[in-house]
Design a protein around this motif. Structure first.
Motif, PDB file in Angstrom:
ATOM      1  N   ALA A 161     -59.390 -67.397 -12.229  1.00  0.00           N
ATOM      2  CA  ALA A 161     -59.076 -68.258 -11.087  1.00  0.00           C
ATOM      3  C   ALA A 161     -58.103 -67.557 -10.139  1.00  0.00           C
ATOM      4  O   ALA A 161     -58.279 -67.586  -8.920  1.00  0.00           O
ATOM      5  CB  ALA A 161     -58.490 -69.580 -11.570  1.00  0.00           C
ATOM      6  N   ALA A 162     -57.098 -66.896 -10.717  1.00  0.00           N
ATOM      7  CA  ALA A 162     -56.119 -66.157  -9.918  1.00  0.00           C
ATOM      8  C   ALA A 162     -56.801 -65.023  -9.164  1.00  0.00           C
ATOM      9  O   ALA A 162     -56.534 -64.798  -7.984  1.00  0.00           O
ATOM     10  CB  ALA A 162     -55.002 -65.620 -10.806  1.00  0.00           C
ATOM     11  N   TYR A 187     -59.956 -64.838  -8.216  1.00  0.00           N
ATOM     12  CA  TYR A 187     -60.766 -65.373  -7.122  1.00  0.00           C
ATOM     13  C   TYR A 187     -59.911 -65.886  -5.972  1.00  0.00           C
ATOM     14  O   TYR A 187     -60.300 -65.779  -4.817  1.00  0.00           O
ATOM     15  CB  TYR A 187     -61.748 -66.437  -7.624  1.00  0.00           C
ATOM     16  CG  TYR A 187     -62.975 -65.778  -8.212  1.00  0.00           C
ATOM     17  CD1 TYR A 187     -63.964 -65.243  -7.380  1.00  0.00           C
ATOM     18  CD2 TYR A 187     -63.131 -65.622  -9.586  1.00  0.00           C
ATOM     19  CE1 TYR A 187     -65.073 -64.596  -7.901  1.00  0.00           C
ATOM     20  CE2 TYR A 187     -64.231 -64.971 -10.120  1.00  0.00           C
ATOM     21  CZ  TYR A 187     -65.209 -64.467  -9.264  1.00  0.00           C
ATOM     22  OH  TYR A 187     -66.302 -63.812  -9.784  1.00  0.00           O
ATOM     23  N   LYS A 188     -58.730 -66.402  -6.289  1.00  0.00           N
ATOM     24  CA  LYS A 188     -57.791 -66.823  -5.242  1.00  0.00           C
ATOM     25  C   LYS A 188     -57.389 -65.606  -4.415  1.00  0.00           C
ATOM     26  O   LYS A 188     -57.309 -65.667  -3.191  1.00  0.00           O
ATOM     27  CB  LYS A 188     -56.553 -67.462  -5.886  1.00  0.00           C
ATOM     28  CG  LYS A 188     -56.131 -68.727  -5.209  1.00  0.00           C
ATOM     29  CD  LYS A 188     -54.962 -69.373  -5.920  1.00  0.00           C
ATOM     30  CE  LYS A 188     -55.240 -70.851  -6.144  1.00  0.00           C
ATOM     31  NZ  LYS A 188     -54.597 -71.372  -7.342  1.00  0.00           N
ATOM     32  N   CYS A 189     -57.145 -64.492  -5.103  1.00  0.00           N
ATOM     33  CA  CYS A 189     -56.769 -63.254  -4.422  1.00  0.00           C
ATOM     34  C   CYS A 189     -57.939 -62.724  -3.592  1.00  0.00           C
ATOM     35  O   CYS A 189     -57.743 -62.287  -2.457  1.00  0.00           O
ATOM     36  CB  CYS A 189     -56.319 -62.199  -5.427  1.00  0.00           C
ATOM     37  SG  CYS A 189     -54.816 -62.660  -6.302  1.00  0.00           S
ATOM     38  N   SER A 235     -60.210 -64.449  -2.202  1.00  0.00           N
ATOM     39  CA  SER A 235     -60.388 -65.302  -1.022  1.00  0.00           C
ATOM     40  C   SER A 235     -59.447 -64.909   0.120  1.00  0.00           C
ATOM     41  O   SER A 235     -59.670 -65.278   1.266  1.00  0.00           O
ATOM     42  CB  SER A 235     -60.195 -66.777  -1.387  1.00  0.00           C
ATOM     43  OG  SER A 235     -58.830 -67.035  -1.631  1.00  0.00           O
ATOM     44  N   LYS A 236     -58.403 -64.143  -0.202  1.00  0.00           N
ATOM     45  CA  LYS A 236     -57.462 -63.700   0.835  1.00  0.00           C
ATOM     46  C   LYS A 236     -57.896 -62.398   1.515  1.00  0.00           C
ATOM     47  O   LYS A 236     -57.285 -61.973   2.487  1.00  0.00           O
ATOM     48  CB  LYS A 236     -56.063 -63.516   0.228  1.00  0.00           C
ATOM     49  CG  LYS A 236     -55.435 -64.827  -0.185  1.00  0.00           C
ATOM     50  CD  LYS A 236     -54.085 -64.598  -0.820  1.00  0.00           C
ATOM     51  CE  LYS A 236     -53.492 -65.906  -1.319  1.00  0.00           C
ATOM     52  NZ  LYS A 236     -52.519 -65.686  -2.387  1.00  0.00           N
ATOM     53  N   TYR A 251     -52.717 -59.722  -6.682  1.00  0.00           N
ATOM     54  CA  TYR A 251     -52.674 -60.324  -8.019  1.00  0.00           C
ATOM     55  C   TYR A 251     -51.259 -60.245  -8.600  1.00  0.00           C
ATOM     56  O   TYR A 251     -50.762 -61.225  -9.145  1.00  0.00           O
ATOM     57  CB  TYR A 251     -53.673 -59.621  -8.932  1.00  0.00           C
ATOM     58  CG  TYR A 251     -53.843 -60.316 -10.257  1.00  0.00           C
ATOM     59  CD1 TYR A 251     -54.666 -61.414 -10.386  1.00  0.00           C
ATOM     60  CD2 TYR A 251     -53.162 -59.864 -11.403  1.00  0.00           C
ATOM     61  CE1 TYR A 251     -54.834 -62.056 -11.593  1.00  0.00           C
ATOM     62  CE2 TYR A 251     -53.318 -60.501 -12.630  1.00  0.00           C
ATOM     63  CZ  TYR A 251     -54.150 -61.602 -12.716  1.00  0.00           C
ATOM     64  OH  TYR A 251     -54.293 -62.236 -13.906  1.00  0.00           O
ATOM     65  N   HIS A 270     -49.092 -62.718  -6.923  1.00  0.00           N
ATOM     66  CA  HIS A 270     -49.489 -64.047  -7.387  1.00  0.00           C
ATOM     67  C   HIS A 270     -48.876 -64.343  -8.753  1.00  0.00           C
ATOM     68  O   HIS A 270     -48.410 -65.436  -9.013  1.00  0.00           O
ATOM     69  CB  HIS A 270     -51.018 -64.111  -7.462  1.00  0.00           C
ATOM     70  CG  HIS A 270     -51.539 -65.396  -8.004  1.00  0.00           C
ATOM     71  ND1 HIS A 270     -51.881 -66.435  -7.163  1.00  0.00           N
ATOM     72  CD2 HIS A 270     -51.765 -65.833  -9.256  1.00  0.00           C
ATOM     73  CE1 HIS A 270     -52.295 -67.450  -7.908  1.00  0.00           C
ATOM     74  NE2 HIS A 270     -52.244 -67.115  -9.176  1.00  0.00           N
TER      75      HIS A 270
END
Length: 80
Positions: free
Chosen positions: A19-20, A22-24, A26-27, A74, A77
């Motif tokens: 999840a982390a 994919y969050k990264c 998305s940026k 990452y 994050h």
């Protein structure tokens, strides 16, 4: 602690990392996001190069840069 429990913990930890990640992702800029998504989907480099409209050599450099960028994102994050 039984095996099932420790496995369940490992999976949820992995899911958090994914999840982390994919969050990264998305940026990233759109073209970088497309390239890294194809890499993660295990699309062969020559195909990705064709999709991206660049040479394979150029693609390898791009992927390397994207991975560095993702690692930085990452690690930032992780600190939060």
């Amino acid at each position: 602690e039984n095996i099932i429990e420790s496995q369940a913990e490992e999976i949820s930890e992995k899911n958090e990392q994914v999840a982390a990640l994919y969050k990264c992702i998305s940026k990233l800029e759109e073209n970088e996001r497309i390239i890294i998504t194809l890499v993660l989907d295990e699309v062969p480099y020559p195909e990705i190069a064709e999709i991206a409209g660049i040479s394979e050599g150029n693609l390898r450099v791009k992927i390397h840069r994207i991975k560095q960028k993702l690692t930085e994102l990452y690690n930032k994050h992780e600190r939060f």
